[in-house]
Design an enzyme around this catalytic site. Structure first.
Site, PDB file in Angstrom:
ATOM      1  N   TRP A  87      -8.119  58.574  -8.873  1.00 31.53           N
ATOM      2  CA  TRP A  87      -8.860  57.203  -8.811  1.00 31.53           C
ATOM      3  C   TRP A  87      -9.444  56.990 -10.091  1.00 31.53           C
ATOM      4  O   TRP A  87     -10.549  58.041 -10.339  1.00 31.53           O
ATOM      5  CB  TRP A  87      -9.821  57.573  -7.439  1.00 31.53           C
ATOM      6  CG  TRP A  87     -10.822  56.427  -7.413  1.00 31.53           C
ATOM      7  CD1 TRP A  87     -12.052  56.117  -7.602  1.00 31.53           C
ATOM      8  CD2 TRP A  87     -10.739  55.048  -6.551  1.00 31.53           C
ATOM      9  NE1 TRP A  87     -12.733  55.247  -7.563  1.00 31.53           N
ATOM     10  CE2 TRP A  87     -12.150  54.371  -6.853  1.00 31.53           C
ATOM     11  CE3 TRP A  87      -9.612  54.345  -6.199  1.00 31.53           C
ATOM     12  CZ2 TRP A  87     -12.112  53.184  -6.284  1.00 31.53           C
ATOM     13  CZ3 TRP A  87      -9.952  53.167  -5.413  1.00 31.53           C
ATOM     14  CH2 TRP A  87     -11.228  52.579  -5.669  1.00 31.53           C
ATOM     15  N   GLU A 123     -22.148  40.859  10.989  1.00 33.75           N
ATOM     16  CA  GLU A 123     -20.613  41.041  10.793  1.00 33.75           C
ATOM     17  C   GLU A 123     -20.169  42.561  11.713  1.00 33.75           C
ATOM     18  O   GLU A 123     -18.883  42.494  12.036  1.00 33.75           O
ATOM     19  CB  GLU A 123     -20.033  41.493   9.131  1.00 33.75           C
ATOM     20  CG  GLU A 123     -20.649  42.784   8.700  1.00 33.75           C
ATOM     21  CD  GLU A 123     -20.204  42.749   7.121  1.00 33.75           C
ATOM     22  OE1 GLU A 123     -19.008  42.527   7.000  1.00 33.75           O
ATOM     23  OE2 GLU A 123     -21.004  43.298   6.536  1.00 33.75           O
ATOM     24  N   HIS A 144     -42.089  26.849   7.115  1.00 31.20           N
ATOM     25  CA  HIS A 144     -41.641  25.511   6.838  1.00 31.20           C
ATOM     26  C   HIS A 144     -40.466  25.032   7.757  1.00 31.20           C
ATOM     27  O   HIS A 144     -39.789  24.075   7.572  1.00 31.20           O
ATOM     28  CB  HIS A 144     -40.849  25.560   5.358  1.00 31.20           C
ATOM     29  CG  HIS A 144     -42.132  25.784   4.529  1.00 31.20           C
ATOM     30  ND1 HIS A 144     -43.296  24.858   3.854  1.00 31.20           N
ATOM     31  CD2 HIS A 144     -42.349  26.916   3.861  1.00 31.20           C
ATOM     32  CE1 HIS A 144     -44.066  25.413   3.120  1.00 31.20           C
ATOM     33  NE2 HIS A 144     -43.823  26.778   2.932  1.00 31.20           N
ATOM     34  N   LYS A 174     -11.389  43.267   4.585  1.00 26.17           N
ATOM     35  CA  LYS A 174     -12.177  44.084   3.536  1.00 26.17           C
ATOM     36  C   LYS A 174     -12.236  43.104   2.235  1.00 26.17           C
ATOM     37  O   LYS A 174     -13.327  43.230   1.521  1.00 26.17           O
ATOM     38  CB  LYS A 174     -11.563  45.334   3.353  1.00 26.17           C
ATOM     39  CG  LYS A 174     -12.176  46.264   2.277  1.00 26.17           C
ATOM     40  CD  LYS A 174     -13.549  46.589   2.634  1.00 26.17           C
ATOM     41  CE  LYS A 174     -14.132  47.579   1.666  1.00 26.17           C
ATOM     42  NZ  LYS A 174     -15.954  47.414   2.045  1.00 26.17           N
ATOM     43  N   GLU A 212     -29.301  41.211   3.449  1.00 27.78           N
ATOM     44  CA  GLU A 212     -28.074  42.146   3.491  1.00 27.78           C
ATOM     45  C   GLU A 212     -28.330  42.648   5.064  1.00 27.78           C
ATOM     46  O   GLU A 212     -27.340  42.980   5.555  1.00 27.78           O
ATOM     47  CB  GLU A 212     -28.454  43.138   2.608  1.00 27.78           C
ATOM     48  CG  GLU A 212     -27.425  44.626   2.562  1.00 27.78           C
ATOM     49  CD  GLU A 212     -26.069  44.131   2.481  1.00 27.78           C
ATOM     50  OE1 GLU A 212     -25.756  42.982   2.152  1.00 27.78           O
ATOM     51  OE2 GLU A 212     -25.257  45.126   2.918  1.00 27.78           O
ATOM     52  N   CYS A 235     -10.711  61.072  -6.352  1.00 25.64           N
ATOM     53  CA  CYS A 235      -9.128  61.659  -6.528  1.00 25.64           C
ATOM     54  C   CYS A 235      -8.874  62.638  -5.352  1.00 25.64           C
ATOM     55  O   CYS A 235      -9.799  63.176  -4.808  1.00 25.64           O
ATOM     56  CB  CYS A 235      -9.418  62.478  -7.801  1.00 25.64           C
ATOM     57  SG  CYS A 235      -9.687  61.477  -9.328  1.00 25.64           S
ATOM     58  N   LYS A 238     -25.354  42.479   7.695  1.00 23.79           N
ATOM     59  CA  LYS A 238     -24.534  43.614   8.459  1.00 23.79           C
ATOM     60  C   LYS A 238     -24.694  43.631   9.908  1.00 23.79           C
ATOM     61  O   LYS A 238     -23.669  43.832  10.700  1.00 23.79           O
ATOM     62  CB  LYS A 238     -25.341  44.956   8.055  1.00 23.79           C
ATOM     63  CG  LYS A 238     -25.267  45.355   6.668  1.00 23.79           C
ATOM     64  CD  LYS A 238     -23.830  46.094   6.469  1.00 23.79           C
ATOM     65  CE  LYS A 238     -23.350  46.146   5.017  1.00 23.79           C
ATOM     66  NZ  LYS A 238     -22.956  44.648   4.516  1.00 23.79           N
ATOM     67  N   ARG A 254      -7.221  58.013   0.734  1.00 24.65           N
ATOM     68  CA  ARG A 254      -8.579  58.032  -0.084  1.00 24.65           C
ATOM     69  C   ARG A 254      -8.612  56.744  -1.201  1.00 24.65           C
ATOM     70  O   ARG A 254      -9.777  56.629  -1.477  1.00 24.65           O
ATOM     71  CB  ARG A 254      -8.659  59.390  -0.686  1.00 24.65           C
ATOM     72  CG  ARG A 254      -8.747  60.630   0.246  1.00 24.65           C
ATOM     73  CD  ARG A 254      -8.648  61.798  -0.650  1.00 24.65           C
ATOM     74  NE  ARG A 254      -9.554  62.201  -1.638  1.00 24.65           N
ATOM     75  CZ  ARG A 254     -10.547  63.177  -1.552  1.00 24.65           C
ATOM     76  NH1 ARG A 254     -10.866  63.701  -0.311  1.00 24.65           N
ATOM     77  NH2 ARG A 254     -11.170  63.410  -2.390  1.00 24.65           N
ATOM     78  N   ASN A 283     -11.265  66.231  -9.924  1.00 19.74           N
ATOM     79  CA  ASN A 283     -11.883  65.365  -9.209  1.00 19.74           C
ATOM     80  C   ASN A 283     -13.299  65.561  -9.440  1.00 19.74           C
ATOM     81  O   ASN A 283     -13.874  66.573  -9.561  1.00 19.74           O
ATOM     82  CB  ASN A 283     -11.556  65.631  -7.585  1.00 19.74           C
ATOM     83  CG  ASN A 283     -12.495  64.527  -6.844  1.00 19.74           C
ATOM     84  OD1 ASN A 283     -12.891  63.418  -7.199  1.00 19.74           O
ATOM     85  ND2 ASN A 283     -12.949  65.044  -5.430  1.00 19.74           N
ATOM     86  N   GLY A 284     -13.906  64.495  -9.873  1.00 22.97           N
ATOM     87  CA  GLY A 284     -15.400  64.217 -10.340  1.00 22.97           C
ATOM     88  C   GLY A 284     -15.533  63.658 -11.776  1.00 22.97           C
ATOM     89  O   GLY A 284     -14.317  62.906 -12.167  1.00 22.97           O
TER      90      GLY A 284
HETATM   91  O1  M6R Z   1     -15.166  42.927  -2.750  1.00 21.41           O
HETATM   92  P1  M6R Z   1     -16.214  42.118  -2.952  1.00 21.41           P
HETATM   93  O2  M6R Z   1     -17.439  42.937  -3.157  1.00 21.41           O
HETATM   94  O3  M6R Z   1     -16.052  40.822  -3.908  1.00 21.41           O
HETATM   95  O4  M6R Z   1     -16.406  41.494  -1.465  1.00 21.41           O
HETATM   96  C1  M6R Z   1     -17.500  40.305  -1.271  1.00 21.41           C
HETATM   97  C2  M6R Z   1     -17.592  40.251   0.007  1.00 21.41           C
HETATM   98  O5  M6R Z   1     -16.482  39.968   0.669  1.00 21.41           O
HETATM   99  C3  M6R Z   1     -18.236  41.612   0.799  1.00 21.41           C
HETATM  100  O6  M6R Z   1     -19.325  42.130   0.356  1.00 21.41           O
HETATM  101  C4  M6R Z   1     -18.215  41.348   2.149  1.00 21.41           C
HETATM  102  O7  M6R Z   1     -19.416  40.373   2.502  1.00 21.41           O
HETATM  103  C5  M6R Z   1     -18.664  42.683   2.920  1.00 21.41           C
HETATM  104  N1  M6R Z   1     -17.887  42.484   4.261  1.00 21.41           N
HETATM  105  C6  M6R Z   1     -20.149  42.671   3.455  1.00 21.41           C
HETATM  106  O8  M6R Z   1     -20.172  44.031   4.357  1.00 21.41           O
END
Ligand code: M6R
Length: 615
Positions: A79, A495, A511, A610, A488, A2, A492, A27, A105-106
């Site tokens: 939010w 991407e 394997h 995103k 993960e 918020c 990272k 935000r 906010n909180g």
């Molecule tokens: O909004 P979502 O969590 O459903 O999104 C899933 C993926 O698109 C998301 O985690 C994507 O892999 C990110 N860019 C990873 O950093």
């Protein structure tokens, strides 16, 4: 999160407040509102139209302007956390008299108990928010003869949780009382005017001097003056801020990009996701979830569907749920799930995990699960997202808006939310004792501090990244929960740094993929202690002896791990099932630093969106 803005001493406050709310839109928010002390009472307008809400307020106030001549004013972008994003739940909230208005906010952790007490005392609540209880608590103390500031201090003494608030009252038309605990609040002054905001961007250009309010301090703003006390009423001098930021830098809170800002918000995101999950009897209680204990008691299989980082969080949860609840737990890539005739019954709990709650693949997967008769629960960061509305139940991560394309704080919050779900299932199925659940929760409460410690070590990660600048081929290896962490870490790096990175279960390497290991290959191993730690170290020794450069994520002081590594990223130890919440941090930092060293935009990596709303 918020956004809050307030001003007193400004003859025409409304355009200023609306302009500031517009500044706060970045935000992320779902509704907005403004209140002015006017005509001996409170004039208020609210709108809940998603990211158009501030524009709606402008229109509404043009059509129905406030009375001419007013005192202090406060505004808010919401939010949602407690209560749907509706106009009734939008701030400012009023007390029963309608003479007091408050923005917040909180999260107020003990709002349930406070609400029950106030309602029993005759107070009438008109929203489903945790915030509204504070308006009524202050009202109660003012009715006993206290001033607005005294009543606010007394009320806040009863409140548990995180807050920054601003309050106005018709009896003190030029005063704003503000306070904070754990969420930021900045104060500003210029000739004849005092202002406040939840972040610096909203005050830039409006105030000559800026001050930060500290935890449990209460400020009284009057035209051109600010006085600050502790909650006990002892006067204090607020810290003056010297800001040389432009607007863009200020939105990033002084960080170079949203990704670093969001990585630094991870302790708060995890703390907020853990807040308010236990009832007065100490038992887990997921109020917002909509699925009843009876629904969850009949579950005989869990199936989790998700994409990307959310999928990796789900893989961690599989280890936790199978260990704690002994329920078979499948994890599916959402885009594959609905095309493979999944077997589910009405006793299957299908959990869709999505930061945005809008990812098409995951949304279609839960739709399919629902069609097949499963109960559907969604773990989402966005209140009332499409998936949250589509599901039978919802569990929110409370990480606040995530702007950077690479998921960081939401990934950690998802692991925590899913593990809370696991412990809740264990409580309902009786597979863990109350003492075992309490001990797991107590350990979870330490996570924000452990993440903080991991974040403080970023310069050590930067040093390692500097040594890997020439590398082009990376393997990330892990076992047990180290496996999803490896996935993960690799995601990272791909991407953000656009480097070839494969996440692999370390035991599977021999394997086939071990054929790719040669001098120049970098292997990042997740060597935090779990029951496969020794086996992981053997797998690492195999790649080390074939010439790979080995980087290990290891628990502080683990000499045996250090012995098989070229570089070690140390993390504070914690129990295996929680270790991803801490151990992923250096992996994020490594990808971040390599991306920056290669000159890439970490907030907007190429080819990526995103939220992916196409198949
Ligand atoms: O909004 P979502 O969590 O459903 O999104 C899933 C993926 O698109 C998301 O985690 C994507 O892999 C990110 N860019 C990873 O950093």
């Amino acid at each position: 999160m918020c956004g809050i803005f307030g001003v007193t001493g400004e003859p025409d406050a409304l355009p200023l407040i609306l302009g500031a709310l517009h500044q706060l839109e970045y935000r992320g928010y779902d509704s907005a509102g403004v209140a002015l002390v006017a005509d001996g009472g409170i004039w208020r307008v609210r709108a809940a139209d998603g990211t158009r809400s501030v524009a709606d307020l402008s229109q509404l106030t043009t059509d129905h302007p406030p009375p001419v001549g007013h005192g202090a004013g406060i505004g808010h972008t919401r939010w949602a956390t407690h209560g749907h994003p509706t106009a009734e739940n939008a701030h400012p909230h009023l007390d029963c008299t309608g003479r007091l208005a408050l923005v917040h906010n909180g999260i107020i952790e003990n709002h349930g108990a406070l609400r029950a007490d106030l309602v029993a005392g005759g107070h009438i609540m008109s929203s489903a928010t945790d915030t509204e209880v504070m308006a009524h608590l202050i009202e109660r103390h003012m009715a006993a003869g206290l001033s607005l500031a005294e009543a606010t201090r007394a009320a806040l003494g009863l409140v548990r949780g995180a807050f920054s608030i601003a309050v106005v009252h018709a009896d003190e038309p030029d005063t704003i009382v503000a306070a904070r605990r754990s969420t930021p609040l900045v104060l500003g002054l210029r000739q004849g005017v005092a202002l406040l905001a939840s972040d610096i961007p909203a005050l830039l250009g409006h105030a000559r001097q800026l001050y930060a309010l500290a935890d449990d301090e209460v400020a009284v703003l009057t035209p051109g003056a600010i006085s600050v006390t502790t909650l006990a009423g002892t006067p204090v001098r607020p810290e003056e801020l010297h800001i040389a930021w432009d607007l863009e830098a200020a939105r990033k809170d002084g960080y170079e990009d949203f990704m670093s800002k969001e990585m630094h918000e991870q302790p708060g995101a995890v703390a907020a996701t853990l807040l308010d999950r236990r009832g007065p009897d100490g038992r887990l209680r997921l109020d917002e979830m909509r699925l009843s204990p009876a629904d969850l008691r009949q579950v005989d299989k869990v199936c989790i569907v998700a994409c990307g980082s959310s999928y990796h969080a789900a893989l961690v949860a599989k280890y936790a749920i199978e260990h704690w609840v002994k329920l078979p737990t499948e994890v599916d890539i959402a885009s594959e799930f609905r095309y493979r005739d999944p077997v589910m019954t009405e006793r299957t709990l299908c959990v869709g995990v999505s930061q945005s709650g809008e990812t098409l693949d995951t949304s279609k997967a839960i739709e399919e699960a629902s069609r097949l008769g499963a109960k559907v629960l969604v773990v989402s960061n966005v209140v009332d997202s499409s998936m949250a509305r589509q599901a039978d139940g919802v569990l929110y991560t409370r990480a606040g808006p995530e702007v950077g394309v690479a998921s960081t704080k939401c990934h950690l919050a998802q692991i925590v939310a899913l593990e809370i779900l696991g412990l809740t299932l264990a409580q309902i199925h009786g597979t863990l004792t109350p003492e075992q659940i309490a001990s797991a929760l107590n350990e979870m409460d330490r996570l924000p501090e452990l993440i903080e410690q991991a974040l403080r070590r970023s310069s050590a990660v930067d040093d390692v990244a500097g040594k890997l600048i020439e590398a082009r081929d990376f393997f990330f290896l892990g076992r047990h929960v180290g496996y999803p962490m490896a996935l993960e870490g690799a995601l990272k790096l791909k991407e953000l740094a656009y480097l070839r990175a494969e996440g692999y279960a370390a035991g599977e390497l021999k394997h086939g993929p071990i054929a790719l290991i040669e001098p120049g290959t970098v292997v990042v191993g997740i060597a935090t202690r779990n029951r496969l730690w020794e086996k992981l170290l053997s797998n690492i020794a195999e790649v080390h002896s074939r010439g790979a450069t080995v980087v290990l994520v290891a628990d502080d002081g683990d000499r045996e791990a250090a012995a098989v590594a070229d570089h070690v990223l140390w993390v504070p130890p914690c129990s295996p099932l929680l270790s991803p919440v801490v151990g992923v941090v250096p992996l994020q930092q490594l990808a971040y630093r390599l991306a920056r060293l290669h000159g890439h935009d970490v907030d907007r990596p190429r080819n990526l969106a995103k939220t992916v709303t196409v198949e």
